[in-house]
Motif scaffolding. Structure first.
Motif, PDB file in Angstrom:
ATOM      1  N   ILE A 159      -6.230   5.768  -6.730  1.00  0.00           N
ATOM      2  CA  ILE A 159      -5.237   4.804  -6.249  1.00  0.00           C
ATOM      3  C   ILE A 159      -5.906   3.604  -5.584  1.00  0.00           C
ATOM      4  O   ILE A 159      -5.524   2.450  -5.820  1.00  0.00           O
ATOM      5  N   ALA A 160      -6.922   3.860  -4.734  1.00  0.00           N
ATOM      6  CA  ALA A 160      -7.528   2.799  -3.932  1.00  0.00           C
ATOM      7  C   ALA A 160      -8.772   2.194  -4.580  1.00  0.00           C
ATOM      8  O   ALA A 160      -9.231   1.134  -4.164  1.00  0.00           O
ATOM      9  N   PHE A 210      -0.562   4.489  -1.790  1.00  0.00           N
ATOM     10  CA  PHE A 210      -1.636   5.140  -1.039  1.00  0.00           C
ATOM     11  C   PHE A 210      -1.086   5.885   0.176  1.00  0.00           C
ATOM     12  O   PHE A 210      -1.460   7.022   0.454  1.00  0.00           O
ATOM     13  N   SER A 249      -9.074  -0.768  -7.919  1.00  0.00           N
ATOM     14  CA  SER A 249      -7.919  -0.082  -8.486  1.00  0.00           C
ATOM     15  C   SER A 249      -6.947  -1.066  -9.138  1.00  0.00           C
ATOM     16  O   SER A 249      -6.724  -2.174  -8.644  1.00  0.00           O
ATOM     17  N   TYR A 288      -6.906   9.788  -4.201  1.00  0.00           N
ATOM     18  CA  TYR A 288      -7.091   8.619  -3.346  1.00  0.00           C
ATOM     19  C   TYR A 288      -8.007   7.594  -4.026  1.00  0.00           C
ATOM     20  O   TYR A 288      -7.741   6.380  -3.998  1.00  0.00           O
ATOM     21  N   TYR A 313       0.805  -1.220   0.000  1.00  0.00           N
ATOM     22  CA  TYR A 313       0.000   0.000   0.000  1.00  0.00           C
ATOM     23  C   TYR A 313       0.845   1.281   0.000  1.00  0.00           C
ATOM     24  O   TYR A 313       0.365   2.346   0.384  1.00  0.00           O
TER      25      TYR A 313
END
Length: 432
Positions: free
Chosen positions: A112-113, A69, A164, A109, A66
């Motif tokens: 990305i997520a 993020f 994502s 965000y 991660y």
């Protein structure tokens, strides 16, 4: 402990280390613009805390997996941390900076997520906070920002991938992130509302305290009924013909040499002690203190409204003034004497001034009362024949005879010497 008190009990110690940040660029916290700046600082700090919390959680879940993020979260934390620096360009500049970067950051965000993570729901906390900061006076601007947020939210929901490809996220983690995002959005909105209204209430409390202080000051300057008329009709000229009033002047004997030898603080304290006692007596006898002129004290009966027994009330306060100064003489170990003059008759009263309002009384009755004091004797109460007749029964007098008074000619004068023994000394002259 109430719910509000409980929040304050735990929130204040937690926010104390960040006091400098929260107050950066904030002047008077009771001004509307300053409250908006304080709320902006609070929202930016809350956003940084939320971002940092997400970063810590995802570092624990998998620092490598991660990392994109976490990097984005920390980067935008630094961006939002700088919000108070924009206050130098005005609250609007700082607010615009925060909303614009929030829209960009939350879009990043979501990219990305993935949209399923629900990070875009933070955008829904924005409109309420917008109104709290911008106020109803900038409703058009708030509506524009709100529209932008709705468009961004809709774009993320409709156009962004649900999962994502940049940072694949297991369904359980996405669900957890969604619940956390919605919950944090609601919490930030709730806390911002609480913070806003608590500050507004503090400002209202300060305003009410200032209003009460102003009311007290106004009542110190003029009678209550005059103050009411002045507030209800501020443009009206307040001037009243008074057919019958009684005026008293009291002057401290030997004040000039005393003023020459006493330092300023002791001199003012000396005057304040005496005049405070006179103020108390005026209230007890139902009389109106008009003003002090140097070491002279002026009080009146029969105004601003007609008052039965006003001359007797003034006679009563005059005798009490002698008793008070005698008591102060014993207390301070030095003689304090006053020279008192009283006269009754018609007068004119009203309010003058535009910035420093002042209730005053004019007319021959006032001038004659001043002459009664000037031509009187230390420690005695001199009254005109008109005042003697107005006072009537219940008091004892000593006739002084005919005295030549400047500007008035020869006048028949008397000394008020006390209350008549046959009269009920326990009765209040003001209520007669």
């Amino acid at each position: 402990m109430t719910f509000v008190a409980a929040i304050e009990h735990f929130a204040q110690p937690a926010l104390k280390p960040f006091g400098r940040y929260l107050n950066y660029g904030v002047g008077d916290p009771h001004r509307r613009e300053e409250r908006a700046a304080a709320l902006l600082n609070f929202v930016s700090l809350a956003t940084v805390f939320s971002n940092t919390g997400f970063a810590v959680i995802f570092l624990l879940l998998g620092p490598v997996r991660y990392l994109p993020f976490v990097a984005a979260l920390l980067a935008f934390s630094l961006v939002w941390l700088a919000t108070p620096l924009l206050h130098r360009f005005g609250t609007l500049a700082a607010g615009t900076y925060l909303w614009a970067t929030a829209a960009v950051g939350l879009s990043a965000y979501a990219l990305i997520a993935g949209a399923d993570a629900g990070l875009q729901y933070f955008l829904l906390a924005g409109p309420g906070i917008l109104i709290m900061i911008l106020g109803s006076g900038r409703l058009g601007l708030a509506s524009m920002y709100f529209s932008v947020y709705l468009v961004v939210f809709a774009a993320i929901e409709l156009a962004f991938p649900r999962q994502s490809t940049i940072m694949p996220m297991p369904e359980s983690v996405a669900t957890f992130t969604f619940i956390l995002s919605v919950s944090m959005s609601a919490i930030i909105n709730f806390i911002a509302a609480f913070y806003t209204f608590r500050r507004a209430e503090a400002s209202e409390d300060a305003l009410e305290a200032e209003h009460e202080r102003s009311e007290r000051l106004l009542l110190n300057l003029m009678p209550a009924s005059i103050a009411v008329r002045l507030k209800q009709r501020p443009d009206e000229i307040i001037a009243d013909d008074l057919p019958a009033v009684t005026i008293l002047f009291a002057d401290i004997v030997g004040f000039t040499p005393r003023a020459a030898r006493l330092p300023a603080d002791r001199l003012v304290s000396f005057l304040n002690r005496i005049f405070s006692e006179f103020d108390r007596l005026a209230a007890e006898h139902g009389l109106e203190k008009i003003k002090t002129i140097g070491d002279a004290y002026m009080v009146a009966g029969g105004l601003p409204e007609k008052q039965e027994g006003h001359a007797r009330a003034v006679a009563g306060i005059a005798l009490d003034m002698l008793e008070v100064t005698a008591a102060l003489s014993r207390e301070l170990g030095e003689e304090i004497a006053v020279r008192i003059g009283i006269h009754s008759g018609p007068a004119v009263a009203g309010v003058i001034g535009s910035r420093k309002l002042f209730y005053d009384v004019w007319g021959d009755t006032v001038n004659t009362a001043a002459r009664m004091e000037q031509y009187g004797q230390a420690g005695r109460i001199q009254v005109s024949h008109e005042a003697r007749q107005a006072i009537g029964e219940g008091y004892s007098f000593e006739e002084r005879g005919m005295v030549l008074i400047k500007g008035k000619g020869r006048m028949k004068l008397h000394f008020l010497t006390g209350r008549a023994e046959a009269f009920d000394s326990a009765s209040n002259p003001a209520a007669a």
